[in-house]
Every structure is written in C-alpha cells, then in structure tokens.
Design an enzyme around this catalytic site. Sequence first.
Site, PDB file in Angstrom:
ATOM      1  N   ILE A 134      56.143  41.298   8.182  1.00  0.00           N
ATOM      2  CA  ILE A 134      54.991  40.732   9.186  1.00  0.00           C
ATOM      3  C   ILE A 134      55.704  39.592  10.069  1.00  0.00           C
ATOM      4  O   ILE A 134      55.199  39.407  10.927  1.00  0.00           O
ATOM      5  CB  ILE A 134      53.940  40.329   8.146  1.00  0.00           C
ATOM      6  CG1 ILE A 134      52.643  40.277   9.129  1.00  0.00           C
ATOM      7  CG2 ILE A 134      53.825  38.806   7.573  1.00  0.00           C
ATOM      8  CD1 ILE A 134      51.379  40.135   8.681  1.00  0.00           C
ATOM      9  N   ASP A 163      56.662  41.296   3.873  1.00  0.00           N
ATOM     10  CA  ASP A 163      57.882  40.331   4.262  1.00  0.00           C
ATOM     11  C   ASP A 163      58.113  40.866   5.694  1.00  0.00           C
ATOM     12  O   ASP A 163      58.489  39.771   6.536  1.00  0.00           O
ATOM     13  CB  ASP A 163      59.111  40.554   3.461  1.00  0.00           C
ATOM     14  CG  ASP A 163      58.783  40.536   1.764  1.00  0.00           C
ATOM     15  OD1 ASP A 163      59.450  39.570   1.320  1.00  0.00           O
ATOM     16  OD2 ASP A 163      58.124  41.522   1.561  1.00  0.00           O
ATOM     17  N   SER A 221      59.461  49.280  14.080  1.00  0.00           N
ATOM     18  CA  SER A 221      59.171  48.285  15.169  1.00  0.00           C
ATOM     19  C   SER A 221      57.949  47.600  14.817  1.00  0.00           C
ATOM     20  O   SER A 221      56.866  47.705  15.176  1.00  0.00           O
ATOM     21  CB  SER A 221      58.937  49.180  16.500  1.00  0.00           C
ATOM     22  OG  SER A 221      59.964  50.015  16.798  1.00  0.00           O
ATOM     23  N   GLU A 222      58.142  46.635  13.974  1.00  0.00           N
ATOM     24  CA  GLU A 222      56.884  45.871  13.500  1.00  0.00           C
ATOM     25  C   GLU A 222      56.188  45.284  14.741  1.00  0.00           C
ATOM     26  O   GLU A 222      54.864  45.202  14.783  1.00  0.00           O
ATOM     27  CB  GLU A 222      57.359  44.950  12.322  1.00  0.00           C
ATOM     28  CG  GLU A 222      57.405  45.558  10.949  1.00  0.00           C
ATOM     29  CD  GLU A 222      58.669  46.018  10.983  1.00  0.00           C
ATOM     30  OE1 GLU A 222      59.632  45.876  11.740  1.00  0.00           O
ATOM     31  OE2 GLU A 222      59.052  46.974   9.833  1.00  0.00           O
ATOM     32  N   HIS A 266      61.675  41.643  -0.154  1.00  0.00           N
ATOM     33  CA  HIS A 266      60.602  42.657  -0.283  1.00  0.00           C
ATOM     34  C   HIS A 266      59.525  42.277  -1.597  1.00  0.00           C
ATOM     35  O   HIS A 266      59.021  43.293  -1.683  1.00  0.00           O
ATOM     36  CB  HIS A 266      60.984  44.065  -0.944  1.00  0.00           C
ATOM     37  CG  HIS A 266      61.902  44.777   0.189  1.00  0.00           C
ATOM     38  ND1 HIS A 266      63.014  44.401   0.724  1.00  0.00           N
ATOM     39  CD2 HIS A 266      61.674  45.859   0.834  1.00  0.00           C
ATOM     40  CE1 HIS A 266      63.438  45.213   1.825  1.00  0.00           C
ATOM     41  NE2 HIS A 266      62.793  46.146   1.786  1.00  0.00           N
ATOM     42  N   GLU A 326      54.654  52.586   9.767  1.00  0.00           N
ATOM     43  CA  GLU A 326      55.848  53.287   9.336  1.00  0.00           C
ATOM     44  C   GLU A 326      55.718  54.444   8.294  1.00  0.00           C
ATOM     45  O   GLU A 326      55.121  53.694   7.069  1.00  0.00           O
ATOM     46  CB  GLU A 326      57.204  52.416   9.134  1.00  0.00           C
ATOM     47  CG  GLU A 326      57.264  51.573  10.346  1.00  0.00           C
ATOM     48  CD  GLU A 326      57.978  50.167   9.826  1.00  0.00           C
ATOM     49  OE1 GLU A 326      58.484  50.017   8.721  1.00  0.00           O
ATOM     50  OE2 GLU A 326      58.023  49.500  10.856  1.00  0.00           O
TER      51      GLU A 326
END
Lengths: 338, 307
Positions: free
Chosen positions: A88, A86, A60-61, A130, A30
């Site tokens: 992930i 975080d 959109s991980e 975060h 991103e």
Amino acid sequence: MKRNERVGENLNRALHDVMAAHDDTFLIGEDVLDPYGGAFNITKGLSDRFGDRVLTTPISENAILGIANGLALTGNKPIAEMMFGDFITLAFDQIVNFSAKSVAMYGRQHPMHLVVRCPVGGRRGYGPTHSQSPQKHFLGVPDLHLFELSPFHDNTAVLNGMIELGKPSIFFEDKVLYTERRHQEGLVADLFTLEFVGEGPFPTARLSIDGIGDPELVLIAPGGLAGRAVEAARELFLSHEIACAVYVPSALYPFDVSVLADPVARAGRVCVVEDAPPGGSWGAEVAHQLYSHCWQSLRAPVRLVHSADSVIPTALHLERDVVVSSRSVGSALRELVR
Amino acid sequence: MTITAQAPPELRALDDEDLESLLLVRHFERKLLDLFAAGKLNGTTHTCLGQEYVPVSLNPLLAEDDFVFSNHRGHGHYLARFADPAGLLAEITGREGAVCGGVGGSQHIFRGSYLSTGIQGESLPVAAGAALHFKRNELPLLAAVYIGDGTWGEGSVYEALNIAQLWELPLLVVVENNGISQTTPSAANMAGTVRGRAEAFGVGYHRVTTHDIHRIRAELAPEIERVRHQHQPLVVEFETVRLGPHSKGDDTRPAEVVERARQRDWYGGYRAADPERFDRHDHKVRELIDLVAADVLERPLVSGGVA
Ligand SMILES: Cc1ncc(C[n+]2csc(CCOP(=O)(O)OP(=O)(O)O)c2C)c(N)n1
C-alpha cells in the site's frame, strides 16, 4: 447461516453481497480473477459472477488506487485490493493526496465511496516485506477512515458501512484471521460472552466474563489481535483470578472513545495492544484519548503493547520474538494490576 | 534547451470567440503577475503564457461532459473551458464567488467534469478510471489529461498508459512539452522521447508543432474521435514554449533562451494575421480583465470551513 464459517468465507460472502446489491461496485486488484480469486482467495467467485466489475490489473498499486479514484470520482463504489498490505506504500499518494483530499479540497463535500482492502500482519512466515501492519501510517489523515477485520463482526454490515460512508476507507485484514472460525454467539474461549456495544455499522465487540461485575482490567485490541488478547485474558483469569474485559473495535480511526470511556474509568486500568512497532502508533492515539476522557479515574498509566522495534523476520522462531503474542500481552496485563 | 530561432510562424486569423479566448487567458495571467508584483496575491501561481493556444485549440474538440484533468499550470485549461475569470480570480484570492471556496486555489479546481490537482502524474490513473466509467456505461465520452514533459518522470504515467492500452480506454493524454520542467531542461530529464514512450505501449501518438489553431484542430479532430468512439488511447505532444517563469520570479534560463521562446509566441503571429481586429479584441479583453480584477478584489473574503 453457518455457525463455523471462516472469517475469510464471511468476508468473501460480504463481497458477494455488496457487489450483488449495488451494480456500481467494482473489485479491482492483482490476480483477483477466478479460478484463483486473489492471493488469499477472498475474491473467489466474484469474477465468475460479476464479470467485468472485477478488474484484474498489472502489478501497479498506484494505478489500482488511481483507477479506483477515477471510478469513485465518477460516482461508482470501487473496492481496491492490495495483494499484501505492505504494498500500500506504493499507493500512498493516491490514497492520501487524492482519495482523502478530494472529499474536501474543492471547497465542498464531495463523496468518495472507496474501500481499500489490505491484508496485513505476520505469523505466516512471509518475512519483512509481506508481514507489516501499516495502519499507523494512515492515522490522522483528514477524511480517511480506518477499519479492521475481526473474528466477531459480520463483514457484510461492515463492508456496506464503509462503502456507504462517502469517505475513503482502508480495511486492514489480519491475514491469519482468514482461516479462523468466526464467533457469533455462545461462549468465546469457553469463558467470554460476546456482545456488541455502540451504534451503527461499526460497533465494538465486548468480551466479558459472566458473573463478574466490574472487571479489574480493560484490554483494547483491534481484530487481528483479538485471538491473542482473549487468550491472554483467559489465562489471567484461570491462573490468577483477575478479570479482564476485552474490547475489539471495528473502526480504528477516527477512533470513538465514547463506548470505552465508561468501562475504562470503572476499571481504572487499561491496556492497548497492536501489531506494529512502537512510535507514532494507533495505541498511542487511543491512549491519548483515554487520558483526556478518563484522567481522573485512571489508577495506572495506559499500558501499550506493540511488536518489537524491529523488521519482521522470516524464520518462525525469530518472528515469534518480534510479533505480539498472548504471552507478551499476558505479562503486560499482570504488570498492570501489580 | 534545443529550441532554434524561428521567424514568427504564419498564422491564419481566428474567429472572434477563439481570439477572445486566447486573449482572456493571456491577460488574466498578466494581471496575476501584476497583482503578485503589487503584493496582492498570496502563495504562488504557474502561468501558461505562450501555451494558451493548446487548450483553446482543444476546447471545441472536447465534449462538455468529457472529463478534463488539469495540473499546476491550469488557468488556461480552465478559462478555455469555462470563460470564468471572475470565479478563478476569486478562487486564487480567496474571495466571494470562488469556484472552490478558496480551499483549492490556483492548482485545485473541481467544476463539473473538470478537475485539477497539484501532484504531478497523479491524474493519469485517475483519468483512466474515469475513462473506464465512460466506456462501461457506453457513453461517447473521453478523459483528457494535461501533463508537462517533466511529468514523464513519474511512474504513475506508465502504469496508466499500460492499462489504458490493455483495456482500450478512451484516454487522451495532452503533453505540453515546453522543453523545461521548473528549472530542469528536458535534456536533463528525459532519456529517449515522448513518442518512443507512447509507442512502447502501443499507444497512438501525434505530435503538434504548429501554433495554428485551425491546423491543430484539423489534425486532431479525427484522432480524438478515434479515442472517443474506438477507445484507442492517444498521446498528443504539443511542442510549445513557456514564456514566463515556472511560478514567479524563478526563471533561471539564459536571456537568449527566453528571447527565442518569445519569438515563437502566438501573440505576434495572430496580431500579424489581422492587426486591426486583433487590437480591438485585445483592448476589449484587457479592459474586461481590469474590471473583473477590480470587482473581485473588492469582494469580501470567503468565510472559512468546508461546506
Ligand atoms: C509529485 C510532484 N513532484 C514535484 C512537484 C513540484 N513541481 C511542480 S510543477 C513541476 C515541474 C513540472 O514540469 P512539467 O511536467 O514539464 O510541466 P510544466 O511546469 O513545464 O508545465 C514540479 C517539479 C509536484 N507538484 N508534484
């Protein structure tokens, strides 16, 4: 080579080197395009130089990892970036169930050349969502390899090593390191000599005090903790004349205890430190291996240092009480020799 | 379930190859259910009874190197592509000749550019990645993913559709809408429609309501060529029926709902189109499957470990 290159600059250069060397590498994440170059500037210059091999995605991980998986499956070498470690968790399925399992679940070894970059850790005031260090959640997944950024290792070698592994890798990068200077030669913190032990692209950095034979203590710290560990070891020597060698591994899991077993056995006292709360932790995994290898020689239980069993608060003074500090490491070391 | 009773649809006779492909899937899976009942199979299996015509009709529209991503209900997808009942049965039973060494089993097959996995929705973003690879290398190939209606509950589906349309990827999503997801009817699973969801992303959509393989191919051939050459992603929704249980013995549907699904089975329709020829092939394929099963079940178990 610049002596005082920052760790983030070194990592950025590594990405440039790796993407220049292989035209089947991709960087996907991103906000990674120039002129921004990622939330921490680590991908700066890549999209200008490598064009459509740098892919900026929607938030959109899961898809970032999914697309990276599809690219790896078709023989490419994708590097996926999580903006903050975080996040992930939103890609956990793709990493654990696809990246890692695809290596072996089809009855033969299938190489997956995939690296997930993952900025982690607190001390930047970003607060609970975060600042996490999620390494422990990925321990013990067959065929998934975990590595950590350090202020000592050359990231071109590390990144090349990960991308050539043929197994998916997660690279945990303590975000505070990005702006710190990288150490390559000379004394670290005016006292420690830096050497590398172990073979291959992922050696362990060893910081030892010149002229001291066997140290009384061994301190094992992954890259994000290296600075705090060295500071604690330095203070211990200057104030208490207790010598402690600091080992900073590049590979966190699977963890190769062999280069540590001998020094730990000789010192008989070892402390493992990490930036995660206690419970199912990396340190516990290392401790288990040390017990198996050094049981006869240990003179005290393996000492673990974690962050507090707490979310990571935003306010600086509250966060300070939660994350690992050189002081908390120092007091653990003093207790260990007592 | 909102399937209304229908007379068996008029179907035009198939050539031998298509007929045998359909029957191969049908008799393979019936054999699996028999083997289960006889206690000769371990674990579980998801049969595609009633849906066999979906992969059979798509098969000639897909190139050998198109990447096909299958799911838990994948025997038909595999057999339509490879006509390899022995390899698949050996895989399911962990015996020599298993396509994936017995590690993958029914739901996890990887052969050439065909891959299945058991996590719903996971393959959509992966297929988008494969499609990106094809597009960047200027290969005239596409990535096709089979999913069910229930899988539209997964967020990964939407992440992938969004990106596929944004990046103009050659991605074909084949939806086998059998009106049910395990035990949950679509009405309890899906607000709106598959069409509405595809259109929300500007992704092309085509609905297939017939079981007639000739018609399906005629409808889809130009659409799939657009995916392949113009890189326009496409969702194709087959309105289909699941005749059997979700896996084994877990059909909670009322008998009349299952009966209505049976009335829409292609089997009777294609038989009616040419009974004598149908019966001949039916018999031949049934015998083949009996032989394959007898042969495979005699084979030694695969040895452990991943080579
Ligand atoms: C992520 C995930 N959640 C749940 C399941 C369990 N599961 C397997 S198949 C299935 C139903 C799928 O329904 P649908 O997508 O409609 O496909 P169908 O079974 O009807 O072919 C479920 C819930 C799974 N395999 N993966």
